[in-house]
Scaffold this active site. Structure first.
Site, PDB file in Angstrom:
ATOM      1  N   ILE A  74       2.932  29.239  -9.066  1.00  0.00           N
ATOM      2  CA  ILE A  74       3.437  30.552  -8.675  1.00  0.00           C
ATOM      3  C   ILE A  74       3.479  31.368  -9.962  1.00  0.00           C
ATOM      4  O   ILE A  74       4.004  30.918 -10.982  1.00  0.00           O
ATOM      5  CB  ILE A  74       4.824  30.446  -8.000  1.00  0.00           C
ATOM      6  CG1 ILE A  74       5.324  31.843  -7.564  1.00  0.00           C
ATOM      7  CG2 ILE A  74       5.844  29.766  -8.883  1.00  0.00           C
ATOM      8  CD1 ILE A  74       6.602  31.769  -6.728  1.00  0.00           C
ATOM      9  N   SER A  75       2.884  32.547  -9.938  1.00  0.00           N
ATOM     10  CA  SER A  75       2.703  33.320 -11.157  1.00  0.00           C
ATOM     11  C   SER A  75       4.030  33.774 -11.758  1.00  0.00           C
ATOM     12  O   SER A  75       5.038  33.930 -11.066  1.00  0.00           O
ATOM     13  CB  SER A  75       1.821  34.542 -10.892  1.00  0.00           C
ATOM     14  OG  SER A  75       0.516  34.167 -10.564  1.00  0.00           O
ATOM     15  N   GLN A  76       3.998  34.019 -13.059  1.00  0.00           N
ATOM     16  CA  GLN A  76       5.125  34.603 -13.770  1.00  0.00           C
ATOM     17  C   GLN A  76       5.506  35.932 -13.113  1.00  0.00           C
ATOM     18  O   GLN A  76       4.634  36.745 -12.801  1.00  0.00           O
ATOM     19  CB  GLN A  76       4.698  34.823 -15.212  1.00  0.00           C
ATOM     20  CG  GLN A  76       5.709  35.510 -16.093  1.00  0.00           C
ATOM     21  CD  GLN A  76       5.113  35.841 -17.451  1.00  0.00           C
ATOM     22  OE1 GLN A  76       3.928  35.593 -17.694  1.00  0.00           O
ATOM     23  NE2 GLN A  76       5.920  36.418 -18.321  1.00  0.00           N
TER      24      GLN A  76
END
Length: 226
Positions: A74-76
């Site tokens: 899950i992206s920053q």
């Protein structure tokens, strides 16, 4: 028209998943240059802890990428916010195509910002989990598909905006073909060791303008389905 509010259950949380933890994250994103109030409010509204394993809930509102299984992340939050902001800069797109559903978090953020989101994921198990989360949060304006993301979603084209959440050496030509003449595409491009977030903006006459936004780090853009 504004999207309907998330159900009250979306705001439940204690300690590191509480509304206060979300407020701290939003404050940090502001400090790091995110300016669009619509994006900041979407980050505040959407419960990121719903999109990760319970064992990682204490880290949900840290400004960092987290594993979601199958070699994906899950992206920053800053990257999610920056990509969303970049899509909105030329106006609010009506139809957005996302390549790489992953946990579903980026799609959920977009669903708070635009009328329609179409998202494609090649890993069936990830898509199944994301669809469950969309239902739980009442995000009825998201349509999803299990397919090779490099193929896009031709039946629903053209799209006012396209966002890629995985990096390839170049933008697949089929995706550019599905972008509206004055549409916007945001994607990471490059090798695993050196990637740049780029934005492509159609000039309305069949041409494109491209700009580099910032350095990023994403998982590779792969073809096929799994």
């Amino acid at each position: 028209m504004a999207n309907p509010p998330l159900p009250p259950s979306a705001f439940k949380g204690e300690g590191m998943t509480s509304p206060r933890a979300r407020d701290r994250l939003v404050a940090r994103l502001k400090e790091e240059g995110i300016r669009d109030p619509r994006v900041l409010e979407a980050i505040r509204e959407v419960p990121r802890h719903h999109f990760i394993d319970q064992a990682l809930h204490a880290r949900a509102y840290e400004n960092t990428a987290l594993p979601i299984g199958h070699g994906q992340t899950i992206s920053q939050p800053w990257v999610v916010a920056r990509m969303s902001e970049a899509l909105l800069e030329f106006g609010t797109p009506q139809k957005v195509l996302e390549i790489g559903t992953g946990s579903g978090y980026q799609a959920a953020i977009l669903a708070r910002l635009v009328p329609q989101v179409f998202t494609v994921e090649r890993i069936e198990e990830l898509l199944r989990q994301a669809r469950r989360r969309f239902r739980q949060l009442g995000l009825a304006n998201i349509r999803s598909r299990h397919d090779d993301g490099k193929l896009g979603w031709a039946e629903e084209a053209p799209f006012d905006a396209i966002i890629l959440t995985a990096a390839g050496d170049a933008i697949p030509s089929r995706l550019l073909d599905q972008l509206a003449p004055d549409g916007v595409l945001v994607a990471p491009v490059g090798s695993p060791s050196s990637q740049t977030l780029i934005r492509i903006h159609g000039d309305g006459q069949g041409g494109f303008e491209q700009e580099e936004l910032c350095a990023v780090s994403f998982v590779p853009l792969l073809g096929g389905i799994g």
